[in-house]
Every structure is written in structure tokens, then in C-alpha cells.
Design a protein around this motif. Sequence first.
Motif, PDB file in Angstrom:
ATOM      1  N   GLN A 110       0.824  -1.205   0.000  1.00 50.82           N
ATOM      2  CA  GLN A 110       0.000   0.000   0.000  1.00 50.82           C
ATOM      3  C   GLN A 110       0.863   1.261   0.000  1.00 50.82           C
ATOM      4  O   GLN A 110       0.573   2.231  -0.713  1.00 50.82           O
ATOM      5  CB  GLN A 110      -0.921   0.003   1.218  1.00 50.82           C
ATOM      6  CG  GLN A 110      -1.857   1.205   1.268  1.00 50.82           C
ATOM      7  CD  GLN A 110      -2.694   1.241   2.541  1.00 50.82           C
ATOM      8  OE1 GLN A 110      -2.433   0.495   3.489  1.00 50.82           O
ATOM      9  NE2 GLN A 110      -3.698   2.094   2.555  1.00 50.82           N
ATOM     10  N   VAL A 111       1.921   1.257   0.802  1.00 48.88           N
ATOM     11  CA  VAL A 111       2.827   2.403   0.871  1.00 48.88           C
ATOM     12  C   VAL A 111       3.450   2.682  -0.500  1.00 48.88           C
ATOM     13  O   VAL A 111       3.516   3.830  -0.953  1.00 48.88           O
ATOM     14  CB  VAL A 111       3.923   2.166   1.929  1.00 48.88           C
ATOM     15  CG1 VAL A 111       5.021   3.227   1.827  1.00 48.88           C
ATOM     16  CG2 VAL A 111       3.323   2.167   3.329  1.00 48.88           C
ATOM     17  N   VAL A 112       3.905   1.629  -1.169  1.00 51.65           N
ATOM     18  CA  VAL A 112       4.510   1.774  -2.491  1.00 51.65           C
ATOM     19  C   VAL A 112       3.481   2.290  -3.493  1.00 51.65           C
ATOM     20  O   VAL A 112       3.758   3.216  -4.263  1.00 51.65           O
ATOM     21  CB  VAL A 112       5.111   0.446  -2.973  1.00 51.65           C
ATOM     22  CG1 VAL A 112       5.562   0.562  -4.436  1.00 51.65           C
ATOM     23  CG2 VAL A 112       6.293   0.042  -2.097  1.00 51.65           C
ATOM     24  N   ASP A 113       2.290   1.716  -3.473  1.00 51.26           N
ATOM     25  CA  ASP A 113       1.247   2.149  -4.412  1.00 51.26           C
ATOM     26  C   ASP A 113       0.888   3.613  -4.218  1.00 51.26           C
ATOM     27  O   ASP A 113       0.695   4.348  -5.193  1.00 51.26           O
ATOM     28  CB  ASP A 113      -0.011   1.285  -4.239  1.00 51.26           C
ATOM     29  CG  ASP A 113       0.164  -0.132  -4.763  1.00 51.26           C
ATOM     30  OD1 ASP A 113       1.127  -0.364  -5.529  1.00 51.26           O
ATOM     31  OD2 ASP A 113      -0.654  -0.999  -4.412  1.00 51.26           O
ATOM     32  N   GLU A 114       0.798   4.050  -2.973  1.00 53.40           N
ATOM     33  CA  GLU A 114       0.474   5.450  -2.707  1.00 53.40           C
ATOM     34  C   GLU A 114       1.600   6.380  -3.149  1.00 53.40           C
ATOM     35  O   GLU A 114       1.355   7.486  -3.637  1.00 53.40           O
ATOM     36  CB  GLU A 114       0.173   5.644  -1.218  1.00 53.40           C
ATOM     37  CG  GLU A 114      -1.152   5.066  -0.768  1.00 53.40           C
ATOM     38  CD  GLU A 114      -2.331   5.705  -1.488  1.00 53.40           C
ATOM     39  OE1 GLU A 114      -2.299   6.921  -1.732  1.00 53.40           O
ATOM     40  OE2 GLU A 114      -3.291   4.968  -1.814  1.00 53.40           O
ATOM     41  N   ALA A 115       2.844   5.939  -2.989  1.00 55.55           N
ATOM     42  CA  ALA A 115       3.977   6.747  -3.452  1.00 55.55           C
ATOM     43  C   ALA A 115       3.937   6.887  -4.963  1.00 55.55           C
ATOM     44  O   ALA A 115       4.194   7.974  -5.512  1.00 55.55           O
ATOM     45  CB  ALA A 115       5.292   6.104  -3.006  1.00 55.55           C
ATOM     46  N   VAL A 116       3.599   5.812  -5.665  1.00 55.58           N
ATOM     47  CA  VAL A 116       3.486   5.851  -7.125  1.00 55.58           C
ATOM     48  C   VAL A 116       2.370   6.804  -7.539  1.00 55.58           C
ATOM     49  O   VAL A 116       2.537   7.637  -8.437  1.00 55.58           O
ATOM     50  CB  VAL A 116       3.219   4.437  -7.695  1.00 55.58           C
ATOM     51  CG1 VAL A 116       2.902   4.521  -9.191  1.00 55.58           C
ATOM     52  CG2 VAL A 116       4.422   3.533  -7.463  1.00 55.58           C
ATOM     53  N   ARG A 117       1.229   6.702  -6.873  1.00 59.06           N
ATOM     54  CA  ARG A 117       0.102   7.584  -7.203  1.00 59.06           C
ATOM     55  C   ARG A 117       0.458   9.054  -6.988  1.00 59.06           C
ATOM     56  O   ARG A 117       0.087   9.924  -7.779  1.00 59.06           O
ATOM     57  CB  ARG A 117      -1.119   7.224  -6.355  1.00 59.06           C
ATOM     58  CG  ARG A 117      -1.756   5.886  -6.698  1.00 59.06           C
ATOM     59  CD  ARG A 117      -3.095   5.724  -5.992  1.00 59.06           C
ATOM     60  NE  ARG A 117      -3.643   4.408  -6.214  1.00 59.06           N
ATOM     61  CZ  ARG A 117      -3.568   3.402  -5.364  1.00 59.06           C
ATOM     62  NH1 ARG A 117      -2.933   3.582  -4.205  1.00 59.06           N
ATOM     63  NH2 ARG A 117      -4.091   2.226  -5.645  1.00 59.06           N
ATOM     64  N   THR A 118       1.153   9.324  -5.906  1.00 61.69           N
ATOM     65  CA  THR A 118       1.523  10.706  -5.594  1.00 61.69           C
ATOM     66  C   THR A 118       2.459  11.280  -6.656  1.00 61.69           C
ATOM     67  O   THR A 118       2.279  12.413  -7.124  1.00 61.69           O
ATOM     68  CB  THR A 118       2.196  10.783  -4.211  1.00 61.69           C
ATOM     69  OG1 THR A 118       1.284  10.306  -3.218  1.00 61.69           O
ATOM     70  CG2 THR A 118       2.596  12.209  -3.878  1.00 61.69           C
ATOM     71  N   ILE A 119       3.469  10.515  -7.037  1.00 59.17           N
ATOM     72  CA  ILE A 119       4.427  10.988  -8.040  1.00 59.17           C
ATOM     73  C   ILE A 119       3.763  11.143  -9.403  1.00 59.17           C
ATOM     74  O   ILE A 119       3.991  12.136 -10.118  1.00 59.17           O
ATOM     75  CB  ILE A 119       5.633  10.034  -8.126  1.00 59.17           C
ATOM     76  CG1 ILE A 119       6.448  10.092  -6.838  1.00 59.17           C
ATOM     77  CG2 ILE A 119       6.519  10.387  -9.331  1.00 59.17           C
ATOM     78  CD1 ILE A 119       7.070  11.451  -6.535  1.00 59.17           C
ATOM     79  N   THR A 120       2.941  10.190  -9.795  1.00 56.69           N
ATOM     80  CA  THR A 120       2.284  10.292 -11.104  1.00 56.69           C
ATOM     81  C   THR A 120       1.293  11.445 -11.128  1.00 56.69           C
ATOM     82  O   THR A 120       1.149  12.134 -12.149  1.00 56.69           O
ATOM     83  CB  THR A 120       1.574   8.976 -11.472  1.00 56.69           C
ATOM     84  OG1 THR A 120       0.680   8.589 -10.420  1.00 56.69           O
ATOM     85  CG2 THR A 120       2.583   7.860 -11.686  1.00 56.69           C
ATOM     86  N   ALA A 121       0.605  11.675 -10.007  1.00 56.93           N
ATOM     87  CA  ALA A 121      -0.330  12.802  -9.950  1.00 56.93           C
ATOM     88  C   ALA A 121       0.404  14.128 -10.091  1.00 56.93           C
ATOM     89  O   ALA A 121      -0.123  15.091 -10.671  1.00 56.93           O
ATOM     90  CB  ALA A 121      -1.111  12.764  -8.635  1.00 56.93           C
ATOM     91  N   ARG A 122       1.615  14.169  -9.567  1.00 59.29           N
ATOM     92  CA  ARG A 122       2.397  15.423  -9.620  1.00 59.29           C
ATOM     93  C   ARG A 122       3.094  15.620 -10.951  1.00 59.29           C
ATOM     94  O   ARG A 122       3.144  16.743 -11.483  1.00 59.29           O
ATOM     95  CB  ARG A 122       3.435  15.413  -8.489  1.00 59.29           C
ATOM     96  CG  ARG A 122       4.498  16.511  -8.554  1.00 59.29           C
ATOM     97  CD  ARG A 122       3.874  17.891  -8.377  1.00 59.29           C
ATOM     98  NE  ARG A 122       4.898  18.925  -8.411  1.00 59.29           N
ATOM     99  CZ  ARG A 122       5.366  19.488  -9.517  1.00 59.29           C
ATOM    100  NH1 ARG A 122       4.909  19.087 -10.706  1.00 59.29           N
ATOM    101  NH2 ARG A 122       6.294  20.422  -9.462  1.00 59.29           N
ATOM    102  N   TYR A 123       3.613  14.557 -11.558  1.00 56.90           N
ATOM    103  CA  TYR A 123       4.505  14.733 -12.703  1.00 56.90           C
ATOM    104  C   TYR A 123       4.017  14.140 -14.028  1.00 56.90           C
ATOM    105  O   TYR A 123       4.546  14.511 -15.083  1.00 56.90           O
ATOM    106  CB  TYR A 123       5.872  14.113 -12.387  1.00 56.90           C
ATOM    107  CG  TYR A 123       6.610  14.807 -11.273  1.00 56.90           C
ATOM    108  CD1 TYR A 123       7.150  16.072 -11.446  1.00 56.90           C
ATOM    109  CD2 TYR A 123       6.771  14.188 -10.023  1.00 56.90           C
ATOM    110  CE1 TYR A 123       7.834  16.721 -10.421  1.00 56.90           C
ATOM    111  CE2 TYR A 123       7.446  14.814  -8.995  1.00 56.90           C
ATOM    112  CZ  TYR A 123       7.977  16.085  -9.192  1.00 56.90           C
ATOM    113  OH  TYR A 123       8.644  16.710  -8.175  1.00 56.90           O
ATOM    114  N   ALA A 124       3.061  13.226 -14.004  1.00 57.29           N
ATOM    115  CA  ALA A 124       2.663  12.574 -15.258  1.00 57.29           C
ATOM    116  C   ALA A 124       1.991  13.553 -16.211  1.00 57.29           C
ATOM    117  O   ALA A 124       1.255  14.447 -15.800  1.00 57.29           O
ATOM    118  CB  ALA A 124       1.729  11.400 -14.969  1.00 57.29           C
ATOM    119  N   THR A 125       2.277  13.380 -17.480  1.00 59.79           N
ATOM    120  CA  THR A 125       1.636  14.189 -18.521  1.00 59.79           C
ATOM    121  C   THR A 125       0.396  13.454 -19.025  1.00 59.79           C
ATOM    122  O   THR A 125       0.151  12.311 -18.671  1.00 59.79           O
ATOM    123  CB  THR A 125       2.595  14.417 -19.701  1.00 59.79           C
ATOM    124  OG1 THR A 125       2.928  13.137 -20.277  1.00 59.79           O
ATOM    125  CG2 THR A 125       3.866  15.114 -19.251  1.00 59.79           C
TER     126      THR A 125
END
Length: 214
Positions: free
Chosen positions: A190-205
Motif C-alpha cells: 500500500q505504501v509503495v502504491d500510494e507513493a506511485v500515485r503521488t508521483i504520477t499525480a504530480r509529474y505525469a503528462t
Amino acid sequence: MDRTATTYHQRVAQEKRALIVSAATALFLELGYDRTSLARIAEQSGVSRATLFKQFPTKAALFDAIVTKSWSTSEEEEIPPAGNITEGLGTIGRRYAELLGRRQMTDLFRIVIAELPRFPELAHAQFSQGKLPYFESVRSYLLAEHEAGTVRVEDVDLAATQFLGMISNYVFWPALLVPSWEVSPERVAQVVDEAVRTITARYATQGPAASTDD
């Protein structure tokens, strides 16, 4: 010497090396880096002094081996290809969480912290030979995704630090300070998934063709 004999001797050498590294780690934690002699490590690991000195002529070389072992990953674990930031970061995040969950990683940091006032070179070895190369691999991945257009990252160093920090701050640092701290595999995921979501929400195009001038 035939190939079979060569393979056997290599395996024996690797086994002895592993015993030495394990014994050294335990003694460094128990007695401290300065008070642990190579002779004591040889005795504890069950190898001759000649064998130990052949593998590790100095304690510094032995500590470097501890760092390398602690930060080592499978040779098959290459940087994920660019193109899917969610899958790529998920792979990297799971690997990082597994790495931090190893007992030898906690032991390594405890040795460095305990000996830092007298042996700052240990911290330098831990950073330059362990943490920094791993950080650079994550940085390279994010840079590749940026160049592929899947993310827009102006400060790749900061983005890599943000991602790894979200994982280590929950999975690793509490365990370092509180020996009874345990995180279930489900919680780690869960921790890893949330970190991925946070980064993609901030930087993904929105797509590979998105303009960096938007």
C-alpha cells in the motif's frame, strides 16, 4: 585444473566470503568498528586468518563489502524501460521496499550511525558506494521517462528523493529506531502504491506528445 574443480573452489570462496561478511557485521554491531579486529572476525567466521586477509586486507575493505552486500540487487533487476510511469515506478518502489526490509540494511545503518563521530569515512562509503548509486538508478529512470514525454520533471533529483523518501520514511526509518516496528507485506504494498500515485499525480503528462511549454 578442470572447470568442475574451478567452479567448486569459486563456490567455496564465495561461501567463506559470506561467512566473513556476516561475522564482521555482527561484531561491528556488538563491539564497534574500532574494537573489532580482523583476527577476531576470522575466529568468529571460522576461517583462517590467511583466508580472511586474502579476501579483505583491511577493515575498510571489509566494510565496503558489507555496503555492497546490503545494497545489492539481482543482476536481472535492470532499470525498467520508459513508457509506463505507473508500472516502472511500481517495480522500482517494490524493489526499494524489499531492499530496506533486509536485516543487513538496518545493521549497516546502525554501524554507520554508531561510528560516525570517530569514523566518518564509513558514512562516506555507505553513501558513495551504496545509497548514491541506487539513487542514480532511480534518477536515470525518471530522466528517461521525462525524455519519453510520459512525465514532466524539471528537478529529477528532487522527484527521485520524493519518491524514495515516501517509502523509506514509513518502511525503514521507524524500524531503525524502534526494533519492534513491523510492517506487513500488505501495508508495504500500500505504501509503495500510494507513493506511485503521488508521483504520477504530480509529474505525469496526459500523453507522450504533451508539450513542455503548456
